[in-house]
Design an enzyme around this catalytic site. Structure first.
Site, PDB file in Angstrom:
ATOM      1  N   ASP A   1       3.472  -1.746 -14.043  1.00 51.41           N
ATOM      2  CA  ASP A   1       3.960  -2.320 -12.792  1.00 51.41           C
ATOM      3  C   ASP A   1       4.548  -3.718 -12.998  1.00 51.41           C
ATOM      4  O   ASP A   1       5.653  -4.026 -12.548  1.00 51.41           O
ATOM      5  CB  ASP A   1       2.832  -2.399 -11.755  1.00 51.41           C
ATOM      6  CG  ASP A   1       2.335  -1.033 -11.336  1.00 51.41           C
ATOM      7  OD1 ASP A   1       2.937  -0.026 -11.746  1.00 51.41           O
ATOM      8  OD2 ASP A   1       1.339  -0.970 -10.592  1.00 51.41           O
TER       9      ASP A   1
ATOM     10  N   GLY B   1       0.805  -1.226   0.000  1.00 51.19           N
ATOM     11  CA  GLY B   1       0.000   0.000   0.000  1.00 51.19           C
ATOM     12  C   GLY B   1       0.827   1.260   0.000  1.00 51.19           C
ATOM     13  O   GLY B   1       0.371   2.319   0.427  1.00 51.19           O
TER      14      GLY B   1
ATOM     15  N   GLU C   1      -4.418  -9.453 -12.871  1.00 49.45           N
ATOM     16  CA  GLU C   1      -4.912  -8.377 -11.998  1.00 49.45           C
ATOM     17  C   GLU C   1      -6.190  -7.744 -12.565  1.00 49.45           C
ATOM     18  O   GLU C   1      -7.124  -7.436 -11.831  1.00 49.45           O
ATOM     19  CB  GLU C   1      -3.827  -7.304 -11.808  1.00 49.45           C
ATOM     20  CG  GLU C   1      -4.248  -6.219 -10.838  1.00 49.45           C
ATOM     21  CD  GLU C   1      -3.131  -5.721  -9.942  1.00 49.45           C
ATOM     22  OE1 GLU C   1      -2.045  -6.297  -9.923  1.00 49.45           O
ATOM     23  OE2 GLU C   1      -3.382  -4.722  -9.243  1.00 49.45           O
TER      24      GLU C   1
ATOM     25  N   SER D   1       4.157  -1.068  -5.935  1.00 47.63           N
ATOM     26  CA  SER D   1       3.724  -2.223  -6.732  1.00 47.63           C
ATOM     27  C   SER D   1       3.972  -3.563  -6.037  1.00 47.63           C
ATOM     28  O   SER D   1       4.481  -4.509  -6.636  1.00 47.63           O
ATOM     29  CB  SER D   1       4.404  -2.215  -8.102  1.00 47.63           C
ATOM     30  OG  SER D   1       4.084  -1.043  -8.783  1.00 47.63           O
TER      31      SER D   1
ATOM     32  N   GLY E   1       2.552   2.328  -2.874  1.00 46.90           N
ATOM     33  CA  GLY E   1       2.770   2.793  -4.238  1.00 46.90           C
ATOM     34  C   GLY E   1       4.015   2.205  -4.878  1.00 46.90           C
ATOM     35  O   GLY E   1       4.539   2.741  -5.852  1.00 46.90           O
TER      36      GLY E   1
END
Lengths: 343, 46
Positions: A129, A79, A117, A83, A81
């Site tokens: 990512d 969480g 994803e 990835s 940022g």
């Protein structure tokens, strides 16, 4: 303009007979099972979605996989940022390549993990990512053309390094807002497509024609498009600055990008802004901005390598004084991409 | 925590929690972007 960093997710384990998968997460201290041939989501364990998602994509694309046992350990902050989701997906895919002896090229691994994803987890992320986690190069930044997947490897001047500053702020808006921002961009692209032939995405509009073409565009969508079109331009300009080792100009682009996130795209947050403002006042900082989806998580700071330790310490102190939140600092090396190892 | 330490921890968890011998490690890094924010799904430069 991105880099893989020396923070890793590791999946260790082996192939088993049968169709049962047994997975332990060190972060969540849970061991869970699922059937590889009949994947049923577990609503109590969101982290398992990423494992199931990659398993599902391997099955859908006809890869010969069966049961396995695995443990997952990671030092990629979740969480923040950075990835962590992509790192988990890609580590899992590489683990599968190793235990099931599958030869899958890196481009397909990235694409497969992105689809995992998108389709199973439900996050409409782009390719960047997963692609970076696979293709990272030591001591280098990578510029990726997300349409053609052509890329340039650019050695980063060793006089500088990246310091990541985790604001530890609440991160609740990212998943809910990401898809809305994406739709805003697609809506803006549709507006432009009606004005000029050949436009499918915001990428197709140059800075020079933007003002003329954007007449009549809704103000909200205009601000989103402004961010993307100029951010694309900033990546192109950064390529030359990295090659020329012009760290001040590169840093200025990072500050400009952050300003655009605040004023145009709307994906910054109070704590991110405090962290960037504090970084500007500390000796040795060339540039700073949010990284990843935004709203919270980390800022990335381009810093004189000789001053990285003192910069990190001063930044943490200033940030905590303003917010009463203790941040987490990471002085990072730029790393190679994903792989598997066999014993 | 270095990569070697992360691997060692994964090996320990694998052997003592999952009750398995580890035979393969899948290893993937996190990433950071210094420019190119939300550009990927716009087919742009990242």
């Amino acid at each position: 303009m991105s880099a893989a960093i020396n923070r890793y997710t590791v999946v260790a384990g082996r192939k088993t007979s049968g169709i049962a998968a047994s997975v332990y997460s060190d972060a969540y201290e849970r061991q869970l099972q699922f059937n590889v041939e009949d994947i049923q989501r577990d609503s109590t364990a969101h982290w398992l979605d990423y494992i199931m998602a990659v398993t599902d994509q391997f099955k859908k694309t006809g890869k010969d996989i069966s049961g396995f046992e695995a443990a997952i350990v990671s030092n990629v902050p979740v969480g923040a940022g950075l990835s962590s989701s992509a790192a988990l997906e890609v580590a899992m895919a590489k683990f599968f390549c190793g235990i099931f002896e599958l030869e899958i090229d890196d481009a397909e691994v990235a694409s497969l993990c992105q689809r995992a994803e998108n389709e199973f987890v439900g996050m409409s992320c782009g390719i960047m990512d997963q692609w970076l986690s696979v293709h990272g190069k030591k001591n280098s930044m990578l510029k990726l053309d997300c349409r053609t997947l052509d890329y340039d490897v650019l050695a980063l001047d060793d006089k500088c390094c990246l310091v990541l500053a985790d604001t530890k702020a609440e991160h609740t808006l990212v998943e809910s807002t990401y898809n809305i921002l994406q739709q805003n961009c697609f809506d803006a692209a549709s507006f432009f497509a009606n004005k000029k032939e050949g436009i499918t995405h915001l990428r197709d509009i140059s800075v020079s024609e933007f003002a003329e073409l954007s007449k009549g565009l809704d103000e909200h969508l205009l601000s989103k498009a402004t961010h993307i079109i100029y951010e694309n331009e900033r990546v192109l300009r950064a390529t030359e600055f990295i090659k020329d080792r012009d760290l001040f100009s590169l840093g200025k682009l990072m500050y400009d990008s952050h300003e655009s996130s605040i004023n145009n795209f709307g994906n910054s947050g109070e704590e991110l802004n405090i962290m960037v403002d504090a970084a500007k006042t500390i000796d040795g900082c060339y540039g700073a901005r949010l990284t990843g989806g935004g709203f919270a998580g980390c800022t990335v700071n381009l810093v004189d390598a000789q001053k990285a330790e003192s910069f990190a310490s001063k930044l943490a102190e200033k940030y905590e004084k303003h917010t009463d939140i203790k941040p987490e600092m990471h002085i990072c090396n730029l790393a190679d991409g994903a792989y598997f190892e066999k014993k | 925590m270095s990569l070697e330490e992360v691997k060692e921890e994964a090996k320990t968890m694998c052997e003592f929690v999952v009750c398995s011998k580890d035979e393969v490690y899948g290893i993937a890094p996190g990433r950071v972007e210094i420019l190119g924010n939300h550009t990927d799904y716009n087919d742009a430069m990242s």
